[in-house]
Design a protein around this motif. Sequence first.
Motif, PDB file in Angstrom:
ATOM      1  N   ASP A 100      27.040 -33.604   1.064  1.00  0.00           N
ATOM      2  CA  ASP A 100      26.043 -33.183   0.093  1.00  0.00           C
ATOM      3  C   ASP A 100      26.338 -31.757  -0.374  1.00  0.00           C
ATOM      4  OD1 ASP A 100      23.910 -33.246  -1.540  1.00  0.00           O
ATOM      5  OD2 ASP A 100      22.384 -33.405   0.012  1.00  0.00           O
ATOM      6  N   HIS A 101      26.298 -31.547  -1.658  1.00  0.00           N
ATOM      7  CA  HIS A 101      26.579 -30.270  -2.338  1.00  0.00           C
ATOM      8  C   HIS A 101      28.071 -29.934  -2.317  1.00  0.00           C
ATOM      9  CE1 HIS A 101      22.389 -29.382  -2.982  1.00  0.00           C
ATOM     10  NE2 HIS A 101      22.141 -29.616  -1.711  1.00  0.00           N
ATOM     11  N   GLY A 102      28.790 -30.293  -1.293  1.00  0.00           N
ATOM     12  CA  GLY A 102      30.245 -30.170  -1.280  1.00  0.00           C
ATOM     13  C   GLY A 102      30.772 -28.791  -1.547  1.00  0.00           C
ATOM     14  N   ALA A 103      30.337 -27.799  -0.800  1.00  0.00           N
ATOM     15  CA  ALA A 103      30.853 -26.445  -0.968  1.00  0.00           C
ATOM     16  C   ALA A 103      31.225 -25.884   0.395  1.00  0.00           C
ATOM     17  CB  ALA A 103      29.816 -25.546  -1.639  1.00  0.00           C
ATOM     18  N   CYS A 104      32.446 -25.332   0.480  1.00  0.00           N
ATOM     19  CA  CYS A 104      32.904 -24.626   1.684  1.00  0.00           C
ATOM     20  C   CYS A 104      32.884 -25.515   2.918  1.00  0.00           C
ATOM     21  CB  CYS A 104      32.070 -23.375   1.930  1.00  0.00           C
ATOM     22  SG  CYS A 104      32.096 -22.199   0.554  1.00  0.00           S
ATOM     23  N   VAL A 105      33.239 -26.777   2.768  1.00  0.00           N
ATOM     24  CA  VAL A 105      33.361 -27.688   3.906  1.00  0.00           C
ATOM     25  C   VAL A 105      34.827 -27.755   4.326  1.00  0.00           C
ATOM     26  CG1 VAL A 105      33.125 -30.091   4.675  1.00  0.00           C
ATOM     27  CG2 VAL A 105      31.351 -29.045   3.260  1.00  0.00           C
ATOM     28  N   VAL A 106      35.080 -27.651   5.639  1.00  0.00           N
ATOM     29  CA  VAL A 106      36.440 -27.694   6.169  1.00  0.00           C
ATOM     30  C   VAL A 106      36.499 -28.774   7.249  1.00  0.00           C
ATOM     31  CG1 VAL A 106      38.254 -26.424   7.366  1.00  0.00           C
ATOM     32  CG2 VAL A 106      36.811 -25.248   5.693  1.00  0.00           C
ATOM     33  N   ILE A 107      37.458 -29.691   7.114  1.00  0.00           N
ATOM     34  CA  ILE A 107      37.659 -30.764   8.084  1.00  0.00           C
ATOM     35  C   ILE A 107      39.111 -30.710   8.528  1.00  0.00           C
ATOM     36  CG2 ILE A 107      37.584 -33.257   8.473  1.00  0.00           C
ATOM     37  CD1 ILE A 107      35.446 -33.436   6.330  1.00  0.00           C
ATOM     38  N   GLY A 108      39.337 -30.429   9.813  1.00  0.00           N
ATOM     39  CA  GLY A 108      40.671 -30.199  10.328  1.00  0.00           C
ATOM     40  C   GLY A 108      41.503 -31.458  10.500  1.00  0.00           C
ATOM     41  N   GLU A 109      42.757 -31.251  10.843  1.00  0.00           N
ATOM     42  CA  GLU A 109      43.759 -32.322  10.876  1.00  0.00           C
ATOM     43  C   GLU A 109      43.414 -33.444  11.834  1.00  0.00           C
ATOM     44  OE1 GLU A 109      48.540 -32.881  11.871  1.00  0.00           O
ATOM     45  OE2 GLU A 109      47.530 -30.965  12.208  1.00  0.00           O
ATOM     46  N   THR A 110      43.018 -33.128  13.053  1.00  0.00           N
ATOM     47  CA  THR A 110      42.780 -34.168  14.066  1.00  0.00           C
ATOM     48  C   THR A 110      41.313 -34.552  14.177  1.00  0.00           C
ATOM     49  OG1 THR A 110      42.606 -32.486  15.815  1.00  0.00           O
ATOM     50  CG2 THR A 110      44.792 -33.408  15.379  1.00  0.00           C
ATOM     51  N   SER A 111      40.519 -34.224  13.167  1.00  0.00           N
ATOM     52  CA  SER A 111      39.106 -34.612  13.187  1.00  0.00           C
ATOM     53  C   SER A 111      38.973 -36.123  13.048  1.00  0.00           C
ATOM     54  CB  SER A 111      38.347 -33.925  12.046  1.00  0.00           C
ATOM     55  OG  SER A 111      38.404 -32.520  12.161  1.00  0.00           O
ATOM     56  N   ILE A 112      37.952 -36.660  13.719  1.00  0.00           N
ATOM     57  CA  ILE A 112      37.636 -38.090  13.639  1.00  0.00           C
ATOM     58  C   ILE A 112      36.165 -38.209  13.269  1.00  0.00           C
ATOM     59  CG2 ILE A 112      37.543 -40.287  14.864  1.00  0.00           C
ATOM     60  CD1 ILE A 112      39.705 -39.233  16.723  1.00  0.00           C
ATOM     61  N   ILE A 113      35.882 -38.891  12.188  1.00  0.00           N
ATOM     62  CA  ILE A 113      34.513 -39.046  11.695  1.00  0.00           C
ATOM     63  C   ILE A 113      34.190 -40.526  11.612  1.00  0.00           C
ATOM     64  CG2 ILE A 113      32.953 -38.593   9.770  1.00  0.00           C
ATOM     65  CD1 ILE A 113      34.608 -36.145   9.108  1.00  0.00           C
ATOM     66  N   GLY A 114      33.074 -40.915  12.210  1.00  0.00           N
ATOM     67  CA  GLY A 114      32.660 -42.310  12.219  1.00  0.00           C
ATOM     68  C   GLY A 114      32.000 -42.741  10.925  1.00  0.00           C
ATOM     69  N   ASP A 115      31.290 -43.860  10.982  1.00  0.00           N
ATOM     70  CA  ASP A 115      30.610 -44.408   9.811  1.00  0.00           C
ATOM     71  C   ASP A 115      29.252 -43.734   9.614  1.00  0.00           C
ATOM     72  OD1 ASP A 115      32.747 -46.121   9.653  1.00  0.00           O
ATOM     73  OD2 ASP A 115      31.716 -47.791  10.629  1.00  0.00           O
ATOM     74  N   ASP A 116      28.800 -43.699   8.363  1.00  0.00           N
ATOM     75  CA  ASP A 116      27.454 -43.229   7.996  1.00  0.00           C
ATOM     76  C   ASP A 116      27.195 -41.797   8.452  1.00  0.00           C
ATOM     77  OD1 ASP A 116      26.533 -45.809   6.890  1.00  0.00           O
ATOM     78  OD2 ASP A 116      26.724 -46.488   8.963  1.00  0.00           O
ATOM     79  N   VAL A 117      28.181 -40.938   8.303  1.00  0.00           N
ATOM     80  CA  VAL A 117      28.056 -39.531   8.669  1.00  0.00           C
ATOM     81  C   VAL A 117      27.737 -38.713   7.415  1.00  0.00           C
ATOM     82  CG1 VAL A 117      29.294 -37.507   9.551  1.00  0.00           C
ATOM     83  CG2 VAL A 117      29.566 -39.738  10.658  1.00  0.00           C
ATOM     84  N   THR A 118      26.882 -37.713   7.564  1.00  0.00           N
ATOM     85  CA  THR A 118      26.497 -36.845   6.452  1.00  0.00           C
ATOM     86  C   THR A 118      26.742 -35.391   6.835  1.00  0.00           C
ATOM     87  OG1 THR A 118      24.777 -38.392   5.752  1.00  0.00           O
ATOM     88  CG2 THR A 118      24.632 -36.144   4.916  1.00  0.00           C
TER      89      THR A 118
END
Length: 297
Positions: A100-118
């Motif tokens: 949401d809003h999509g500003a200054c978000v950083v997601i690193g190389e080995t990150s794992i994100i499941g379903d329905d995450v906000t």
Amino acid sequence: MSDAIESNTVASSKDVKIGVMAHWREDVNCAFERDPAARTRFELITTYPGIQAVALHRISNRLWNRGWRYLPRLISFVGRVLTNVDIHPAATIGRRFFIDHGACVVIGETSIIGDDVTLYHGVTLGGTSWNKGRRHPELCDGVMVGAGAKILGAICVGRNVRVGANSVVVQDVPDDCTVVGIPGKIVAGAGKSRSTNHQAVAERHGIDLDHHLIPDPVGKALECVLSRLDFLEQKFLDAGHINADLPAANCEPACEAICDPVEAVPASDYDCGCSVGQYTPLPMVRGKRRSEKRATQ
């Protein structure tokens, strides 16, 4: 038996592979459920940087998994320039992911994100090591991360966890919890501090977006202190050491009574529900000591 069937169903749904277009369609549709400002799909696709960043990541991640290196990084760089969202192409992201809003978000190389995450703006999924191995967090299904929160290191954030705004999480978090503070502390377990209506909404939609309903541990501590002061003041009044009719402006700023701990007071004696030791003050306060001192002089 039913639990085994349910677990097998969940596992099989995780193994389902869908195409990029199907991912895009789900990412756009979930925005309508989590952002009341969303109006049309055309508006979402052309003006929402969070959706644009995730769409570009779906492409770069496919290329990365097929052995490409420079082109995925170039796509990721273009996405960061256009959206201000930095997602490494190697990061694993599940279905129906929304920034949401999509500003200054950083997601690193080995990150794992499941379903329905906000994720809200300013969130960082960062590493704490220079080693090549796993060094970024894992977010399980249904996690909601508030604005400005930082989740650091190779830790696991359980299912349906809510991370309060500006929190810094550096340790594993179990399922169905709320985390706030620096460093992050668990302040609510499954279903605690949430009304029945909010729980029903979360169960119906599969995700809890009420990130403003975060417990306040500092406020709780102050509530306990104030309740304790009320209790002690009442004890002084009952013992006749304080004149209840005395105006507040003429009261002494503090009491020099020496206190001796005795038996514990039941939790019901306090509004905050805490159980603390009862104290019996000596029958001499600053005002009396000063008057006695003047009398001896």
